[in-house]
Enzyme design. Structure first.
Site, PDB file in Angstrom:
ATOM      1  N   LYS A  68     -48.905 -85.405  57.281  1.00 24.51           N
ATOM      2  CA  LYS A  68     -49.143 -86.470  58.260  1.00 24.51           C
ATOM      3  C   LYS A  68     -49.100 -85.875  59.658  1.00 24.51           C
ATOM      4  O   LYS A  68     -48.030 -85.550  60.172  1.00 24.51           O
ATOM      5  CB  LYS A  68     -48.101 -87.586  58.150  1.00 24.51           C
ATOM      6  CG  LYS A  68     -48.466 -88.809  59.019  1.00 24.51           C
ATOM      7  CD  LYS A  68     -47.395 -89.883  58.965  1.00 24.51           C
ATOM      8  CE  LYS A  68     -46.580 -89.926  60.230  1.00 24.51           C
ATOM      9  NZ  LYS A  68     -47.358 -90.169  61.458  1.00 24.51           N
ATOM     10  N   SER A 113     -39.297 -84.380  67.495  1.00 25.07           N
ATOM     11  CA  SER A 113     -38.149 -84.647  68.354  1.00 25.07           C
ATOM     12  C   SER A 113     -36.875 -84.793  67.537  1.00 25.07           C
ATOM     13  O   SER A 113     -36.905 -85.147  66.350  1.00 25.07           O
ATOM     14  CB  SER A 113     -38.379 -85.931  69.156  1.00 25.07           C
ATOM     15  OG  SER A 113     -38.299 -87.065  68.318  1.00 25.07           O
ATOM     16  N   GLU A 162     -37.352 -78.913  62.162  1.00 27.12           N
ATOM     17  CA  GLU A 162     -37.424 -78.076  63.366  1.00 27.12           C
ATOM     18  C   GLU A 162     -37.576 -79.032  64.530  1.00 27.12           C
ATOM     19  O   GLU A 162     -38.618 -79.665  64.701  1.00 27.12           O
ATOM     20  CB  GLU A 162     -38.596 -77.098  63.281  1.00 27.12           C
ATOM     21  CG  GLU A 162     -38.504 -75.938  64.261  1.00 27.12           C
ATOM     22  CD  GLU A 162     -39.199 -76.205  65.574  1.00 27.12           C
ATOM     23  OE1 GLU A 162     -38.493 -76.580  66.535  1.00 27.12           O
ATOM     24  OE2 GLU A 162     -40.417 -76.056  65.648  1.00 27.12           O
ATOM     25  N   CYS A 184     -41.338 -76.277  72.283  1.00 27.22           N
ATOM     26  CA  CYS A 184     -39.906 -76.486  72.050  1.00 27.22           C
ATOM     27  C   CYS A 184     -39.071 -75.255  72.352  1.00 27.22           C
ATOM     28  O   CYS A 184     -37.858 -75.362  72.570  1.00 27.22           O
ATOM     29  CB  CYS A 184     -39.657 -76.958  70.620  1.00 27.22           C
ATOM     30  SG  CYS A 184     -40.337 -75.849  69.368  1.00 27.22           S
ATOM     31  N   GLU A 192     -34.116 -82.409  76.885  1.00 27.06           N
ATOM     32  CA  GLU A 192     -35.367 -81.674  76.742  1.00 27.06           C
ATOM     33  C   GLU A 192     -36.402 -82.189  77.732  1.00 27.06           C
ATOM     34  O   GLU A 192     -36.635 -83.397  77.847  1.00 27.06           O
ATOM     35  CB  GLU A 192     -35.898 -81.802  75.309  1.00 27.06           C
ATOM     36  CG  GLU A 192     -37.081 -80.903  75.033  1.00 27.06           C
ATOM     37  CD  GLU A 192     -37.458 -80.858  73.569  1.00 27.06           C
ATOM     38  OE1 GLU A 192     -37.992 -79.825  73.132  1.00 27.06           O
ATOM     39  OE2 GLU A 192     -37.227 -81.857  72.859  1.00 27.06           O
TER      40      GLU A 192
END
Length: 491
Positions: free
Chosen positions: A184, A238, A259, A293, A394
């Site tokens: 997906k 996220s 991850e 990231c 972040e």
């Protein structure tokens, strides 16, 4: 491009899901619009799949798994190597779709396609090296055999910043090890991943072994994670989304590999090579418009080299060109959408209100080329503190908050004072300090005297709230295998 793969209507291309070797619209007939982040024009539509579509894909995968897992591993690897070759052959076409739907520069998009092919090819070449163990038994005339076997039906969920690469990063090891997969892609950048369906057909991947579906996280995504057919979920995205997937998967004790977000510290010590650090920081912080990231997100610069670093870094960043991602000279393209741009702007404004000083940027660019689209100037902030949101949360964008430090010990303490533990950067010539980082820097991936960029044979994993499981190399491949122990008595 085949009509079964996509259709055009009024200048907008419609891409379909790929389930059991067929291109399909959603059962409901609903669609999702995909707009260009450069000018906000709607370029594509894709199916808005729901739970029913998810079940169809999972059932197709389940039906295909036994035969695929029973194939000799080398045959699986050969088919996947063909798949990787086809991705490379379609390099320019796939890269252009990436630019259009995501906004990354064309050069970076070409690089993403190359990496995507390698994410398939690397595990495919290792198909013959799937190893178990033979152990001596405590009983006479007996062997203990530990086999590594596929989980079965796996689900891959990719993030929007590198949709093609992150999908292929999961497809390669999952299929090589005998699993089947339902992928997906993110709703904001799904098109390049859907384009893989046609290439999977051409490569000879059997029907049902690899499926691509699109839809919302709370509908299709939840069904993919919670359905009893699913044995393993691997997701990049996220931290909040990963935590929700972890909670949902816990009900059936479904295996999870995550991850997640990062907040990478960039540490430059007094003996570090300033020019090398500046070069690495410019590339690493601004690649993909800062939407990576593992980007350096907070800078801890030693007093002894602080002024030199700031002067050289500011000069280098000020030369970066922001603009049309298809232009060869562009360094920074648009942010992916309006929400992400708004969040970035709010974070910078809060930092300034808390006492940070804007040395460069700090706003949206002006002028005719930027009236449409989602743009933000490369920004450098000084006089930051570790309590500011810009240093703790972040920041998926081209913002560099910088702090002074007086020692390695201070830098370590500040760097580790974070809920995240994905990547870190360290610049020093002192091997004693480098060796300390192994034990004392609480991050799964540490770049010493170099820019970011993991390699296929390494291991990409996060500590703390940055994930669990990891990807790449032999350790990543092992994450797609269960252990099965046979006690074989031959007396």
């Amino acid at each position: 491009m085949t009509k079964s793969m996509k259709e055009a209507s009024g200048g907008i291309d419609h891409y379909r899901m790929f389930i059991n070797g067929e291109f399909k619209d959603s059962v409901s007939g609903e669609t999702i619009e995909v707009a260009s982040p450069t000018n906000e024009d709607v370029l594509y539509t894709v199916p808005k799949g729901n739970k029913e579509d998810a079940v169809l894909a999972l059932q197709a995968a389940q039906a295909a798994q036994y035969a695929w897992g029973a194939r000799p591993a080398v045959e699986r690897g050969e088919i996947l190597a063909k798949f990787a070759a086809l991705i490379r052959e379609n390099r320019e076409r796939l890269a252009k779709i990436l630019v259009l739907e995501m906004g990354k520069t064309y050069g970076l998009a070409l690089g993403e396609v190359d990496v995507s092919a390698d994410f398939i090819n690397f595990p495919a070449q290792a198909a013959r090296r799937l190893e178990g163990d033979i152990l001596p038994s405590d009983l006479p005339n007996e062997h203990i055999l530990i086999h590594k076997v596929p989980y079965g039906v796996t689900v891959g969920i990719a993030a929007w910043n590198f949709p093609l690469a992150l999908s292929c990063r999961k497809i390669g090891p999952a299929l090589t090890t005998g699993n089947v997969m339902v992928v997906k892609p993110p709703s904001v950048t799904p098109v390049t991943v859907l384009a893989l369906g046609e290439l999977a057909q051409q490569a000879g991947i059997p029907n049902g072994v690899l499926n691509f579906v699109t839809g919302g996280g709370s509908t299709m995504g939840e069904e993919l994670v919670t359905n009893k057919i699913t044995r393993l979920v691997t997701m990049t995205g996220s931290t909040p989304t990963g935590q929700e997937i972890f909670r949902k998967a816990a009900e059936r004790l479904t295996a999870v590999r995550l991850e997640l977000g990062g907040k990478a510290p960039f540490i430059l010590l007094d003996d570090g090579d300033v020019d090398k650090a500046v070069e690495a920081a410019v590339v690493s912080r601004h690649l993909n418009s800062g939407q990576v990231c593992t980007c350096p997100e907070r800078f801890y610069i030693h007093d002894a080299v602080y002024d030199e670093f700031l002067e050289k870094y500011t000069a280098a960043v000020s030369k970066l060109k922001i603009g049309d991602p298809m232009d060869e000279g562009t360094d920074i393209g648009p942010k992916v959408n309006a929400y992400e741009t708004d969040q970035l702007e709010k974070t910078v404004n809060r930092a300034v209100e808390a006492g940070a000083k804007v040395v460069l940027g700090g706003k949206r660019p002006e002028g005719e080329p930027f009236k449409k689209g989602h743009w933000y100037e490369p920004t450098i902030l000084t006089e930051c503190t570790n309590e500011m949101d810009v240093m703790r949360d972040e920041v998926f964008g081209v913002v560099s908050p910088i702090m002074r430090v007086s020692s390695y010990e201070e830098a370590l303490e500040l760097a580790n004072d974070s809920d995240y533990g994905l990547a870190a950067f360290l610049f020093t010539k002192d091997m004693r300090q480098i060796q300390r980082a192994v034990l004392e820097l609480e991050f799964g991936e540490i770049y010493v005297n170099r820019p970011m960029g993991e390699q296929r044979q390494g291991f990409h994993n996060g500590h703390k709230l940055s994930g669990t499981g990891g990807e790449d190399g032999k350790h990543g491949m092992d994450n797609y295998l269960e252990k099965k122990t046979l006690y074989v008595n031959f007396s």
